[in-house]
Design an enzyme around this catalytic site. Structure first.
Site, PDB file in Angstrom:
ATOM      1  N   ASP A  80       0.845  -1.189   0.000  1.00 50.09           N
ATOM      2  CA  ASP A  80       0.000   0.000   0.000  1.00 50.09           C
ATOM      3  C   ASP A  80       0.887   1.247   0.000  1.00 50.09           C
ATOM      4  OD1 ASP A  80       0.885   0.380   2.641  1.00 50.09           O
ATOM      5  OD2 ASP A  80      -0.941  -0.416   3.526  1.00 50.09           O
ATOM      6  N   ARG A 175      -4.970  -5.533  -0.741  1.00 49.81           N
ATOM      7  CA  ARG A 175      -3.603  -5.111  -1.073  1.00 49.81           C
ATOM      8  C   ARG A 175      -2.923  -6.117  -1.986  1.00 49.81           C
ATOM      9  NH1 ARG A 175      -0.354  -4.780   4.066  1.00 49.81           N
ATOM     10  NH2 ARG A 175      -2.031  -5.942   5.070  1.00 49.81           N
TER      11      ARG A 175
END
Length: 302
Positions: A80, A175
């Site tokens: 991220d 993610r």
């Protein structure tokens, strides 16, 4: 209070932070969350209060939905935008919509997904993110996990920014979807925004902010915005015990079906919601022996 409240988690807080703040506001110690939501993510996080903590794992096991932004062109160690950049493509890299859509199609259905090393998953009792931060990354052996992506829909593509909606099973890392798509495209990618829009029966519409929670506590209406324990259990069929069976059942006794006043289970059902005429008692397990059906308590909430 034995209820469930769905909190709209702000970014920057861990799930445990949410529990801690809720304890202070409600002045109740026995509170638990229903599964971690990344600190950088916002959105729906149900918390269980009092006896409702017994159903936290049932909520955790339900499907989730998210709105996400994927930024292509750079991959990070955390998958991220909070992480360190590990790979970056030149600024003139060409992002082709056709290739992007094909990469997203690879994420639909039952897939094998590797979780991020920066996650709360445990290895030998230690969270992987803690092992990485303490320099013990070599103890981690990543293994793929089967997850189900029920729906994934691209909402917009603007340069290297892709916004999409996803419905998925428990244990899915959004993610990882972002990272994997970046790898497929050869340009790297990371999650730059995440909003959980639902967790089981809880969604943005029936969730509240901390500011609202504080207000409801002050004006004495907090229970009007909380949910009963059995609200999350309507996927189980229901039985109602006769009055003379309730005490014995609550003390662990096995009750035969002739002492049910109501029932709507089928031959395939294993668990039921159990009620007295006064209200919800708990979850029971059906026992089938010699052509007879009985129920024994699995979880008691009274």
């Amino acid at each position: 209070m034995d209820k469930i409240i769905s909190i709209l988690k702000p970014t920057g807080m861990t799930s445990n932070d949410v529990v801690g703040k809720a304890r202070k506001i409600l002045k109740i110690k026995k509170i638990g969350h229903t599964g971690t939501l990344d600190p950088d993510a916002a959105g729906v996080l149900p918390i269980c209060i009092g006896r409702a903590t017994k159903v936290s794992e049932l909520i955790l096991n339900k499907e989730k939905s998210y709105l996400c932004e994927l930024t292509l062109g750079a991959s990070t160690d955390t998958y991220d935008s909070s992480g360190e950049i590990l790979f970056k493509v030149p600024d003139d890299f060409e992002y082709k919509e056709e290739d992007i859509r094909k990469a997203f199609e690879s994420q639909i259905g039952d897939i094998e997904q590797y979780p991020p090393k920066y996650s709360a998953l445990k290895v030998n009792g230690k969270r992987m993110c803690d092992l990485v931060r303490s320099g013990r990354e070599d103890e981690i052996v990543l293994k793929p996990r089967k997850v189900t992506i029920k729906k994934i829909e691209i909402l917009s593509i603007e340069g290297n920014k892709i916004r999409f909606y996803v419905e998925c099973s428990k244990g899915t890392y959004i993610r990882s979807i972002c990272y994997d798509i970046g790898e497929i495209l050869g340009c790297g990618g990371h999650m730059s925004f995440l909003l959980r829009t639902s967790s089981g029966k809880f969604n943005l519409e029936n969730s509240i902010t901390f500011e609202e929670l504080e207000k409801f506590v002050e004006d004495g209406t907090v229970e009007d915005h909380a949910f009963d324990i059995d609200y999350t259990l309507d996927f189980y069929p229901k039985i109602v015990l006769r009055d003379n069976a309730v005490k014995y059942y609550s003390n662990g006794g096995i009750i035969e079906s002739y002492r049910f006043d109501e029932k709507n289970y089928t031959d395939k059902d294993e668990y039921v919601r159990v009620y007295s005429h006064e209200g919800f008692i708990g979850v029971g397990r059906l026992i089938r022996e010699n052509g007879k059906v009985s129920v024994k308590s699995d979880k008691i909430f009274v």
